[in-house]
Design an enzyme around this catalytic site. Structure first.
Site, PDB file in Angstrom:
ATOM      1  N   CYS A 213      32.906  23.899 -71.731  1.00 39.42           N
ATOM      2  CA  CYS A 213      32.158  23.666 -72.982  1.00 39.42           C
ATOM      3  C   CYS A 213      30.675  23.963 -72.779  1.00 39.42           C
ATOM      4  O   CYS A 213      29.935  23.124 -72.259  1.00 39.42           O
ATOM      5  CB  CYS A 213      32.370  22.230 -73.456  1.00 39.42           C
ATOM      6  SG  CYS A 213      31.504  21.882 -75.013  1.00 39.42           S
ATOM      7  N   CYS A 216      28.264  21.709 -74.706  1.00 44.71           N
ATOM      8  CA  CYS A 216      28.156  20.363 -74.138  1.00 44.71           C
ATOM      9  C   CYS A 216      27.369  20.359 -72.828  1.00 44.71           C
ATOM     10  O   CYS A 216      26.582  19.455 -72.574  1.00 44.71           O
ATOM     11  CB  CYS A 216      29.546  19.801 -73.850  1.00 44.71           C
ATOM     12  SG  CYS A 216      30.735  20.097 -75.147  1.00 44.71           S
ATOM     13  N   ASP A 217      27.595  21.334 -71.992  1.00 51.49           N
ATOM     14  CA  ASP A 217      27.123  21.233 -70.608  1.00 51.49           C
ATOM     15  C   ASP A 217      26.066  22.257 -70.222  1.00 51.49           C
ATOM     16  O   ASP A 217      25.527  22.193 -69.114  1.00 51.49           O
ATOM     17  CB  ASP A 217      28.321  21.350 -69.653  1.00 51.49           C
ATOM     18  CG  ASP A 217      29.294  20.193 -69.848  1.00 51.49           C
ATOM     19  OD1 ASP A 217      28.825  19.095 -70.201  1.00 51.49           O
ATOM     20  OD2 ASP A 217      30.507  20.383 -69.674  1.00 51.49           O
TER      21      ASP A 217
HETATM   22  C1  LIG Z   1      34.671  19.348 -70.402  1.00 45.68           C
HETATM   23  C2  LIG Z   1      34.308  19.011 -71.820  1.00 45.68           C
HETATM   24  C3  LIG Z   1      33.096  18.415 -72.077  1.00 45.68           C
HETATM   25  C4  LIG Z   1      32.735  18.109 -73.376  1.00 45.68           C
HETATM   26  N1  LIG Z   1      31.521  17.534 -73.594  1.00 45.68           N
HETATM   27  C5  LIG Z   1      31.136  17.250 -74.850  1.00 45.68           C
HETATM   28  C6  LIG Z   1      29.860  16.678 -75.109  1.00 45.68           C
HETATM   29  O1  LIG Z   1      29.075  16.429 -74.194  1.00 45.68           O
HETATM   30  N2  LIG Z   1      29.528  16.428 -76.408  1.00 45.68           N
HETATM   31  C7  LIG Z   1      30.361  16.709 -77.466  1.00 45.68           C
HETATM   32  O2  LIG Z   1      30.013  16.435 -78.616  1.00 45.68           O
HETATM   33  N3  LIG Z   1      31.577  17.267 -77.244  1.00 45.68           N
HETATM   34  C8  LIG Z   1      31.977  17.549 -75.978  1.00 45.68           C
HETATM   35  N4  LIG Z   1      33.194  18.141 -75.750  1.00 45.68           N
HETATM   36  C9  LIG Z   1      34.034  18.470 -76.912  1.00 45.68           C
HETATM   37  C10 LIG Z   1      34.704  17.194 -77.442  1.00 45.68           C
HETATM   38  O3  LIG Z   1      35.308  16.533 -76.362  1.00 45.68           O
HETATM   39  C11 LIG Z   1      35.740  17.541 -78.512  1.00 45.68           C
HETATM   40  O4  LIG Z   1      35.138  18.256 -79.553  1.00 45.68           O
HETATM   41  C12 LIG Z   1      36.363  16.273 -79.086  1.00 45.68           C
HETATM   42  O5  LIG Z   1      36.912  15.480 -78.062  1.00 45.68           O
HETATM   43  C13 LIG Z   1      37.453  16.598 -80.097  1.00 45.68           C
HETATM   44  O6  LIG Z   1      37.982  15.394 -80.539  1.00 45.68           O
HETATM   45  P1  LIG Z   1      39.443  15.291 -81.180  1.00 45.68           P
HETATM   46  O7  LIG Z   1      39.636  13.854 -81.461  1.00 45.68           O
HETATM   47  O8  LIG Z   1      39.582  16.249 -82.295  1.00 45.68           O
HETATM   48  O9  LIG Z   1      40.458  15.797 -80.072  1.00 45.68           O
HETATM   49  P2  LIG Z   1      40.639  15.485 -78.527  1.00 45.68           P
HETATM   50  O10 LIG Z   1      39.460  14.837 -77.932  1.00 45.68           O
HETATM   51  O11 LIG Z   1      41.133  16.761 -77.956  1.00 45.68           O
HETATM   52  O12 LIG Z   1      41.818  14.423 -78.509  1.00 45.68           O
HETATM   53  C14 LIG Z   1      43.120  14.801 -78.822  1.00 45.68           C
HETATM   54  C15 LIG Z   1      44.022  13.600 -78.668  1.00 45.68           C
HETATM   55  O13 LIG Z   1      45.321  13.956 -79.145  1.00 45.68           O
HETATM   56  C16 LIG Z   1      46.284  13.451 -78.257  1.00 45.68           C
HETATM   57  N5  LIG Z   1      47.502  14.245 -78.405  1.00 45.68           N
HETATM   58  C17 LIG Z   1      47.702  15.568 -78.192  1.00 45.68           C
HETATM   59  N6  LIG Z   1      48.994  15.884 -78.432  1.00 45.68           N
HETATM   60  C18 LIG Z   1      49.588  14.748 -78.835  1.00 45.68           C
HETATM   61  C19 LIG Z   1      50.913  14.406 -79.232  1.00 45.68           C
HETATM   62  N7  LIG Z   1      51.903  15.310 -79.276  1.00 45.68           N
HETATM   63  N8  LIG Z   1      51.194  13.117 -79.555  1.00 45.68           N
HETATM   64  C20 LIG Z   1      50.226  12.161 -79.523  1.00 45.68           C
HETATM   65  N9  LIG Z   1      48.951  12.432 -79.169  1.00 45.68           N
HETATM   66  C21 LIG Z   1      48.651  13.702 -78.824  1.00 45.68           C
HETATM   67  C22 LIG Z   1      45.647  13.493 -76.892  1.00 45.68           C
HETATM   68  O14 LIG Z   1      46.274  12.546 -76.041  1.00 45.68           O
HETATM   69  C23 LIG Z   1      44.209  13.106 -77.243  1.00 45.68           C
HETATM   70  O15 LIG Z   1      44.109  11.711 -77.248  1.00 45.68           O
HETATM   71  C24 LIG Z   1      33.608  18.427 -74.457  1.00 45.68           C
HETATM   72  C25 LIG Z   1      34.842  19.005 -74.205  1.00 45.68           C
HETATM   73  C26 LIG Z   1      35.202  19.293 -72.898  1.00 45.68           C
HETATM   74  C27 LIG Z   1      36.552  19.918 -72.637  1.00 45.68           C
END
Ligand SMILES: Cc1cc2nc3c(=O)[nH]c(=O)nc-3n(C[C@H](O)[C@H](O)[C@H](O)COP(=O)(O)OP(=O)(O)OC[C@H]3O[C@@H](n4cnc5c(N)ncnc54)[C@H](O)[C@@H]3O)c2cc1C
Length: 396
Positions: A213, A216-217
């Site tokens: 990302c 983010c980083d």
């Molecule tokens: C290395 C890294 C660093 C990051 N740093 C930052 C940062 O500093 N600042 C920032 O704003 N963003 C950052 N991001 C981006 C941020 O993490 C994402 O934009 C955010 O987490 C998205 O949120 P979400 O809830 O949509 O999905 P996610 O965080 O992807 O969560 C998805 C959830 O769905 C669940 N899931 C998936 N499939 C299933 C299923 N079949 N049944 C039940 N549950 C399921 C998973 O277990 C998880 O809990 C970073 C991302 C990465 C990879």
């Protein structure tokens, strides 16, 4: 700053922040597609939260778990409520924010949290761009707070992956580890998983100089020489973006031609801080505690060489976690869910939010905002169907 002094990847210019290695204290590691990779279910606390948390329920249906014939009788769920006005699938920023809003609106949310509870932020030890944390916050700490807040208002959270859904009629149904969960509405918040090269050294150094990302980083790589892997528009965008911070960006692509659009290719070649290396594959990420370099393979000649760099960004794409839903909901050509109006899906009563929909912004704050929108939309829809009481979600 000396990278060996364990103060790497902080803002060198900011003496106020604690000088920790922002990637150096990962507690949990997961990744890959759809939560199928090694995870630590329940790592954010008890695997199964106490149901209701003292919140009064309205119209709660019987709570017996319904076993699917032939399915395992018991998974992470040690019993409790399996019916709610809202089923939330996913427990990243989107899912847990939806849970906070839905629980405060007395919608008795059940969060099926997946095998990666907390979502993608569990992969990073320093979140500096989420408002409200002027000193930054460790990703897992932040997600623990999200979860505690959701539980405080009565969300029931179960750390299981949903493997099947039936969205044909209300109540909608979802199965996880053989248990059937039912909800009058559903919020899908299953996120997207970054794709990785799948090298042992890359996995070991994730969060220690290896990232997926740039937004983010990137900030942690001020004045450093880094590399980006990939050949599409995202890789080009990330490489160009990272030149704001890095002293030099090497763009590495294993083929001789790029998939990216011509405009992005031109912009990349025109950027004096980017060196483009085609026919170049990463064989190994070098370094013990932090990234110190790459072992590169020339895919034409077979020659190997080492390149000293301090950061590696993998930009080879994301995989939206939509396998379970793609027979029910609209997906685009990349597999992301397609919103209709606001957070509505094509099925009334099923709402979608966060990175599983959004492949543009991909940020915690935008995902959390989306989760709030989905919960408010779900509440209004439930009201319009005569299932929920008068609105409370927006009456803060
Ligand atoms: C290395 C890294 C660093 C990051 N740093 C930052 C940062 O500093 N600042 C920032 O704003 N963003 C950052 N991001 C981006 C941020 O993490 C994402 O934009 C955010 O987490 C998205 O949120 P979400 O809830 O949509 O999905 P996610 O965080 O992807 O969560 C998805 C959830 O769905 C669940 N899931 C998936 N499939 C299933 C299923 N079949 N049944 C039940 N549950 C399921 C998973 O277990 C998880 O809990 C970073 C991302 C990465 C990879």
């Amino acid at each position: 700053m000396d990278r060996n002094d364990n103060r790497t990847m902080t803002d060198d210019s900011n003496g106020e922040r604690p000088a920790t290695n922002p990637f150096g204290s990962l507690k949990i590691d997961f990744g890959g597609a759809n939560g199928s990779s090694p995870t630590a279910p329940g790592a954010l606390g008890a695997a199964v939260s106490p149901p209701f948390g003292g919140i009064r329920l309205i119209d709660a249906e019987p709570s017996e778990a319904v076993a699917v014939p032939g399915g395992p009788t018991h998974g992470m769920d040690s019993g409790g409520r399996t019916y709610g006005k809202v089923l939330i699938i996913g427990s990243g920023p989107a899912g847990l924010t939806a849970a906070i809003y839905a629980a405060r609106a007395n919608l008795e949310p059940i969060v099926l949290a997946g095998s990666a509870p907390g979502g993608q932020l569990m992969l990073t030890s320093d979140v500096e761009n989420y408002p409200g944390f002027p000193q930054g916050i460790d990703g897992p700490d932040m997600m623990t707070r999200f979860r505690e807040q959701a539980e405080r208002f009565g969300s029931r959270i179960v750390d299981v992956d949903v493997d099947r859904v039936d969205l044909s009629e209300r109540p909608f149904r979802a199965w996880a580890r053989g248990i059937e969960y039912r909800g009058e509405s559903v919020i899908v918040a299953t996120g997207a998983s970054a794709l990785w090269l799948d090298l042992e050294s890359e996995q070991r150094l994730r969060g220690r100089g290896v990232s997926a990302c740039a937004t983010c980083d990137g900030f942690f790589f001020k004045g450093r020489e880094i590399a980006v892997v990939g050949g599409g528009d995202s890789a080009m965008e990330e490489a160009n973006y990272l030149t704001k911070y890095a002293s030099k960006v090497h763009l590495l692509h294993r083929r001789d031609a790029f998939r990216a659009s011509k405009i992005m290719i031109d912009r990349t070649y025109d950027n004096p801080k980017i060196d483009v290396h085609t026919n170049t594959a990463v064989e190994e990420v070098l370094g013990d505690a932090n990234v110190e370099g790459l072992r590169l393979l020339d895919t034409e000649s077979g020659d190997r060489r080492d390149m000293p760099i301090e950061g590696l960004f993998i930009a080879i794409g994301h995989r939206p976690n939509t396998d379970v839903f793609k027979d029910w909901l609209d997906v685009d050509e990349k597999g992301y869910l397609v919103p209709h109006r606001h957070t509505e899906s094509r099925i009334p009563g099923v709402f979608i939010s966060g990175d599983v929909v959004d492949h543009r912004y991909r940020q915690a704050v935008t995902a959390a905002g989306d989760g709030a929108r989905a919960a408010i939309d779900a509440e209004r829809w439930l009201e319009s169907e005569g299932i929920a009481e008068a609105s409370t979600a927006t009456a803060w």
